[in-house]
Design an enzyme around this catalytic site. Structure first.
Site, PDB file in Angstrom:
ATOM      1  N   LYS A 279       3.586 -11.927  -8.911  1.00 60.67           N
ATOM      2  CA  LYS A 279       4.243 -12.881  -8.024  1.00 60.67           C
ATOM      3  C   LYS A 279       4.507 -14.182  -8.770  1.00 60.67           C
ATOM      4  O   LYS A 279       3.651 -14.690  -9.487  1.00 60.67           O
ATOM      5  CB  LYS A 279       3.365 -13.157  -6.801  1.00 60.67           C
ATOM      6  CG  LYS A 279       3.722 -12.334  -5.581  1.00 60.67           C
ATOM      7  CD  LYS A 279       3.049 -12.855  -4.337  1.00 60.67           C
ATOM      8  CE  LYS A 279       3.640 -12.202  -3.096  1.00 60.67           C
ATOM      9  NZ  LYS A 279       3.056 -12.729  -1.850  1.00 60.67           N
ATOM     10  N   GLU A 365      -3.504  -5.495  12.049  1.00 66.22           N
ATOM     11  CA  GLU A 365      -3.676  -6.175  13.326  1.00 66.22           C
ATOM     12  C   GLU A 365      -4.420  -5.328  14.348  1.00 66.22           C
ATOM     13  O   GLU A 365      -5.240  -5.846  15.122  1.00 66.22           O
ATOM     14  CB  GLU A 365      -2.302  -6.582  13.883  1.00 66.22           C
ATOM     15  CG  GLU A 365      -1.579  -7.628  13.062  1.00 66.22           C
ATOM     16  CD  GLU A 365      -0.756  -7.054  11.921  1.00 66.22           C
ATOM     17  OE1 GLU A 365      -0.086  -7.829  11.216  1.00 66.22           O
ATOM     18  OE2 GLU A 365      -0.780  -5.807  11.736  1.00 66.22           O
ATOM     19  N   ARG A 393       1.742  -5.892  17.546  1.00 68.22           N
ATOM     20  CA  ARG A 393       1.378  -4.668  16.841  1.00 68.22           C
ATOM     21  C   ARG A 393       0.022  -4.124  17.303  1.00 68.22           C
ATOM     22  O   ARG A 393      -0.340  -3.002  16.960  1.00 68.22           O
ATOM     23  CB  ARG A 393       1.339  -4.929  15.332  1.00 68.22           C
ATOM     24  CG  ARG A 393       2.539  -5.703  14.815  1.00 68.22           C
ATOM     25  CD  ARG A 393       2.566  -5.766  13.308  1.00 68.22           C
ATOM     26  NE  ARG A 393       3.253  -4.601  12.777  1.00 68.22           N
ATOM     27  CZ  ARG A 393       3.287  -4.286  11.481  1.00 68.22           C
ATOM     28  NH1 ARG A 393       2.650  -5.027  10.609  1.00 68.22           N
ATOM     29  NH2 ARG A 393       3.937  -3.225  11.073  1.00 68.22           N
TER      30      ARG A 393
END
Length: 613
Positions: A279, A365, A393
């Site tokens: 990243k 979640e 979710r």
């Protein structure tokens, strides 16, 4: 830097005419353009800097859009957008009526699947791959998923299904050891072990050279490789799922990526390629702090993001973070839970001060909510910090595992209402509707920062499931104190006394209601509680005003207005009722104030709607 090649690329077919050396130059140009562009508009940066070479390689090898590329989440797709005819529109990225920050089917034929939430790519790509087989079409389907998104249950559900099919599916794991927050969990540790298996990988590279010059030895080499894997790196998890595993390879090396993808393109069945990227690649500040540069506002590329300056109002997120630490100091039973959103949900300070009571469960979640239920069963008091759009979710877990058992779980729901630049996938448009219909739930929405702190304490002290839903950014600027006072359960308040019209405002719309009331000479009620609704206050206002108006930054269908209408019906109160909220459509991206004005939920829109009525 100059970019002689990039302006000549209007579609992927253009880059397929370039040789390998030119593609490397294109990667440098694309990275420089990306950095300059995002620094001017804001957006997701470090993830996109990390996928430049991978994106070029995919479009160079596969015949897009005929071959399908399915990106997970979409944080990393700016290079894809630039190479697929949208370079000139990057100046409008995430702006009102501008380019979306995520892949969007209606935006380009190269965006094969609309995304924004994580871990959907393998499921969608499997559907596309099997559809191609059923239709007799020859094309390839590729899912590109990050190691953070791979930790979610849906990704493994899809792997489990795909591994027993004959789908021509290539799954590329973009392993950058990051989601948004730093990586957590056993899967991350497993991937690190795979990366450290250099002996096996060196042996495999030698076998690949043999296979390249001696095809008759294919079967013998395959058996030898399986035997070697058993000794040095026992069968990978992904092979156990039925995939043929390749990698890890350097995701920034086009000389490795392109030949590998060309070889894999000719293989059939489920294939798994493990690609390692970094990243922030190519921008040292983002490489050093990929979390800070994950999502950025406009900034100067020379000096980087300058933090800690200015004296702006505290955000609702920071109010929650401070409250959590204060409440934890007063009650050792408190534990904090986040599904991979430590920074976004305001849990950094809590994680530092109470590491034993802090749980980042990864992008999971559903697990986060049921995990909280299990903690509550044993007498602890979990606080789940979660975005409104991500709580969607875990709806079954919210209903079945928490509310049905009436467990003491507090939900701190951030980003309620319109969030701005992230758009339809991230707007918290439905939470009041899907929370209010659940038995045992208490649901609150604060009018300002001080009330948010009081509501969090109220929810925490309530001996059952309770939710506080607050918006992105700041509110009215009412600074909270340091106490842990509670509010009377299910009681609202009159903020302004007027005549004829009563504005029943919920949460973030109390401010616009007060502004509109000055012109209308209307009464303003800060309702505070969606459930239990202050039915006595509703009746009082109905009997003393000619019209009631409900204001909510939530879908009007099934929202707070529906609760008010139910009370009026039950008490036989025949007074005109106007409901103003989010319309029955998905709202696009743009500045929050622009979006509220567009749908008539700013002060001027409220006045216009009521004068029309």
């Amino acid at each position: 830097m100059t970019t002689p090649l990039l302006p000549t690329i209007d579609q992927p077919a253009d880059l397929r005419r370039l040789d390998r050396k030119q593609l490397k130059s294109l990667a440098d140009e694309l990275r420089a353009y990306l950095l300059d562009s995002v620094s001017r508009t804001g957006g997701h940066l470090s993830s996109n800097l990390g996928t430049v070479e991978l994106t070029i390689a995919l479009h160079a090898v596969f015949n897009t859009p005929e071959d399908r590329l399915v990106w997970d989440v979409g944080h990393q797709t700016y290079p894809h957008k630039i190479l697929t005819g949208r370079r000139e529109r990057m100046a409008t990225l995430r702006q009102y009526h501008g380019l979306s920050g995520f892949p969007k089917r209606c935006e380009s034929e190269y965006d094969t699947f609309g995304v924004g939430h994580s871990s959907t790519s393998i499921s969608a790509a499997l559907g596309m791959a099997l559809a191609a087989k059923l239709k007799g079409e020859e094309r390839r389907t590729v899912a590109i998923i990050g190691d953070g998104a791979m930790s979610a249950g849906q990704a493994f559900e899809a792997l489990n299904n795909a591994g027993v099919t004959d789908a021509n599916l290539l799954v590329i794991l973009n392993d950058n050891e990051m989601s948004i927050s730093p990586p957590v969990g056993a899967l991350n540790k497993y991937l690190v072990r795979l990366l450290s298996g250099r002996t096996y990988n060196a042996a495999r590279r030698g076998a690949e050279k043999v296979l390249g010059v001696a095809p008759p030895l294919l079967e013998l080499a395959r058996r030898a490789e399986e035997h070697m894997k058993g000794m040095l790196n026992p069968g990978t998890l992904f092979e156990e799922f039925g995939f043929t595993y390749f990698g890890p390879i350097d995701g920034h090396d086009l000389d490795a990526l392109i030949p590998t993808l060309e070889n894999l393109k000719s293989l059939t069945g489920p294939i798994f390629l493990h690609v390692v990227t970094r990243k922030g690649q190519g921008y040292k500040l983002a490489e050093a702090d990929p979390v800070l540069y994950h999502g950025v506002s406009k900034f100067d590329t020379e000096n980087g993001i300058q933090g800690g300056k200015g004296g702006g109002k505290p955000t609702y997120t920071s109010i929650f973070g401070t409250w959590l630490c204060d409440m934890a100091a007063s009650d050792e039973r408190l534990v904090g839970i986040t599904p991979a959103m430590r920074e976004g949900s305001g849990l950094v300070k809590f994680a530092e001060q109470y590491p034993q009571r802090y749980f980042d469960v990864g992008i999971a979640e559903q697990h986060a909510v049921t995990f909280a239920a299990g903690l509550a069963c044993e007498g602890l008091k979990p606080v789940v910090a979660i975005y409104s759009t991500f709580l969607q979710r875990a709806y079954d877990q919210l209903v079945h595992d928490v509310a049905l058992q009436n467990l003491d779980v507090t939900f701190a729901i951030d980003r309620g209402g319109l969030v701005g630049a992230d758009g339809a996938t991230h707007h918290g448009a439905f939470d009041l509707s899907f929370l209010a219909c659940i038995p045992n739930m208490v649901v609150m929405a604060p009018a300002d920062e001080a009330e948010c702190r009081a509501m969090l304490t109220t929810a925490y002290q309530y001996p059952g499931p309770a939710a506080v839903r607050y918006p992105r950014g700041s509110g009215l600027g009412v600074a909270p104190g340091g106490d842990l006072a509670t509010l009377p359960l299910g009681k609202g308040e009159i903020r302004r006394q007027g005549r004829d019209i009563a504005l029943l405002a919920f949460g973030s719309l109390v401010g616009p209601a007060l502004a509109a009331a000055e012109e209308l000479d209307a009464t303003v009620a800060n309702m505070r509680f969606i459930k239990p609704l202050d039915a006595d206050l509703v009746e009082q206002l109905a009997r003393s005003h000619a019209r009631l108006v409900v204001l909510e930054e939530n879908a009007t269908i099934g929202g707070a207005g529906s609760e008010v209408a139910r009370v009026l019906e039950e008490r036989g109160l025949n007074v005109p009722l106007t409901r103003l909220g989010l319309p029955d459509r998905f709202i696009d991206h743009g500045d929050q104030s622009q979006l509220l004005a567009e749908i008539g939920l700013d002060a001027q829109g409220i006045v216009a709607a009521l004068k029309g009525a």
